[in-house]
Enzyme design. Structure first.
Site, PDB file in Angstrom:
ATOM      1  N   TYR A 144       0.992  -1.340   0.056  1.00 21.02           N
ATOM      2  CA  TYR A 144       0.163  -0.008   0.069  1.00 21.02           C
ATOM      3  C   TYR A 144       0.908   1.264  -0.001  1.00 21.02           C
ATOM      4  CZ  TYR A 144      -3.260   3.555   1.211  1.00 21.02           C
ATOM      5  OH  TYR A 144      -3.983   4.943   1.434  1.00 21.02           O
ATOM      6  N   ASP A 239       9.370   3.058  -1.164  1.00 22.56           N
ATOM      7  CA  ASP A 239       8.551   3.730  -0.238  1.00 22.56           C
ATOM      8  C   ASP A 239       8.758   3.602   1.194  1.00 22.56           C
ATOM      9  OD1 ASP A 239       4.768   3.514   0.002  1.00 22.56           O
ATOM     10  OD2 ASP A 239       6.559   4.611   1.315  1.00 22.56           O
ATOM     11  N   LYS A 267       4.884  10.368   7.325  1.00 25.30           N
ATOM     12  CA  LYS A 267       4.725  10.131   8.767  1.00 25.30           C
ATOM     13  C   LYS A 267       5.795  10.686   9.619  1.00 25.30           C
ATOM     14  CE  LYS A 267       2.370   5.719   7.394  1.00 25.30           C
ATOM     15  NZ  LYS A 267       0.956   5.607   7.943  1.00 25.30           N
TER      16      LYS A 267
END
Ligand code: KE4
Length: 426
Positions: A144, A239, A267
């Site tokens: 994801y 990622d 994040k």
């Protein structure tokens, strides 16, 4: 546990916001029940609207590696905010933040800040296409990378929990340009590259998978992707939205010694504020507007308040002993949970890396999305509720990571293991 205010608020929320949430991962769809509404966080603890305290393992899905409301981060943000929150013009803080990221991440010589991990990966794909002149992308089943159209194909975590293999509304041509390989299976990537020689712009991978639950790369997997990308003229995109500044200060690429062409961050890099970033070599980043032909922009990208929080976060993370502490806390928790499950004779796999782990209700090893999906979601849901009723807040999905921060104490670990023991016996 009395959660009347959460229930009342949820009843109002569902009337105003789709599913009552601003992100589906928060909807508790895969575990059932009413999402908890939180009012306050401090360190490793969070309190809900009814005053119940929880030991928090969601940590805002990763950003809060230094815990909730760290006084120095809050102080930095407050100080800068009082001088003006955004100018839509360059500020010194962006330069400082860029210096820290370039210094920390081996693959990054130049960096562009955006406002979310999705923006980072979306921009990275566009950059790869612009730089290579190619159109196809390879991702992994269970990977994801945010909600960019090209990446909502066999996505993990939120989408997997929704049971949607691909999202409605994605243009079929767009999805068609994205091919799906299997995590920890280099041959599945090689087959796609050979079948589409010269057409693949990039391979995008979570170097430590976090959205099928935590699944570390097996020996040779990342190295294999690196070799294949190089030999087939595709760019390798890591990622590191979850693993960046978590697996190590320099991200998973420094743990496994594999350097991607483009790195995406999010994040933690925002210290709890909306920040994403993508970076690469100077050569590749020359492609990005206003230098080159690949356009990407954002009103609040690099805004001073988020930069101040990010800078303070990275400065605190750079201090000696921080990652050793996180690794040690994670190890004690994971080993303790393995022991609790073994004594309760409940089959479980607990995959862990420094700072993140997942409890899979699964008798067999979990090494990819297929094996992760074979986990018992019902058992996970029961465990989740038994834990929240005992003041422990795990992620509300089998396909997510439990996050450890510098704020999680020995008492927190003991309380978590006691709750797990009672939950399994209940
Ligand atoms: P955001 O756009 O949510 O900031 O980042 C997207 C993203 C990109 N890459 C990885 C590896 C990610 O894990 C994420 C976001 N993670 C999800 C759940 N693991 C965040 C929770 C949510 O969607 O609400």
């Amino acid at each position: 546990m009395d959660r009347k205010r959460s229930s009342a608020l949820f009843e109002k929320a569902v009337d105003l916001i789709p599913g009552g949430v601003n992100s589906p991962a928060r909807a508790w769809n895969s575990v059932g029940g009413t999402p908890i509404f939180f009012a306050k966080g401090e360190g490793s603890h969070a309190w809900d609207e009814d005053g119940n305290r929880y030991i928090d393992y969601v940590c805002s899905w990763g950003p809060l590696i230094l815990g909730h409301a760290h006084p120095e981060i809050i102080g930095a943000a407050q100080e800068v905010a009082s001088l003006g929150t955004s100018f839509g013009a360059p500020t010194e803080l962006e330069v400082r933040m860029a210096e820290l990221v370039v210094e920390a991440v081996p693959s990054i010589e130049m960096v562009r800040f955006v406002n979310s991990g999705t923006e980072a990966t979306m921009s990275a794909l566009r950059l790869a296409r612009a730089f290579t002149g190619r159109n196809r992308i390879i991702k992994f089943d269970g990977g994801y990378h945010g909600h960019d159209d090209a990446l909502l194909v066999e996505a993990g975590s939120g989408v997997a929990a929704q049971g949607i293999a691909t999202s409605a509304g994605v243009h079929p041509d767009y999805a068609a340009a994205t091919m799906v390989a299997d995590y920890n299976d280099v041959q599945s990537v090689e087959r796609l590259l050979q079948a589409h020689e010269g057409e693949v712009a990039a391979i995008i991978v979570e170097p430590i998978a976090g959205n099928m639950g935590v699944v570390p790369p097996q020996a040779g997997f990342l190295e294999g992707l690196r070799e294949l990308a190089t030999s087939h003229g595709a760019l390798l995109i890591f990622d590191e939205v979850i693993s960046g500044f978590r697996a190590a200060y320099g991200g998973a690429q420094t743990v496994y010694g594999v350097t991607p062409d483009i790195t995406c961050l999010g994040k933690i890099v925002g210290g709890g504020f909306p920040v994403g970033a993508y970076g690469a070599s100077r050569e590749i980043m020359q492609t990005v507007a206003p230098l080159g032909p690949m356009y990407q922009a954002g009103t609040l990208s690099g805004n001073p308040v988020a930069m101040a929080a990010g800078i303070k976060t990275l400065e605190l993370l750079k201090q000696p002993g921080v990652y050793e502490g996180i690794a040690s806390t994670t190890e004690r928790l994971v080993n303790g949970l393995r022991d609790v499950f073994a004594r309760a004779e409940v089959p479980a796999q607990i995959n862990g890396v420094s700072g993140a782990f997942t409890v899979f209700f699964n008798p067999n090893p979990v090494t990819d999305m297929k094996s992760a999906s074979a986990s018992d979601g019902q058992e996970f849901a029961k465990f989740f509720h038994a834990m929240t009723d005992r003041g422990i807040y795990p992620p509300p999905s089998q396909f997510e990571a439990w996050f450890v921060s510098t704020a999680h104490s020995d008492e927190d670990i003991e309380a978590t293991l006691t709750a797990a023991r009672e939950a399994l016996n209940s």
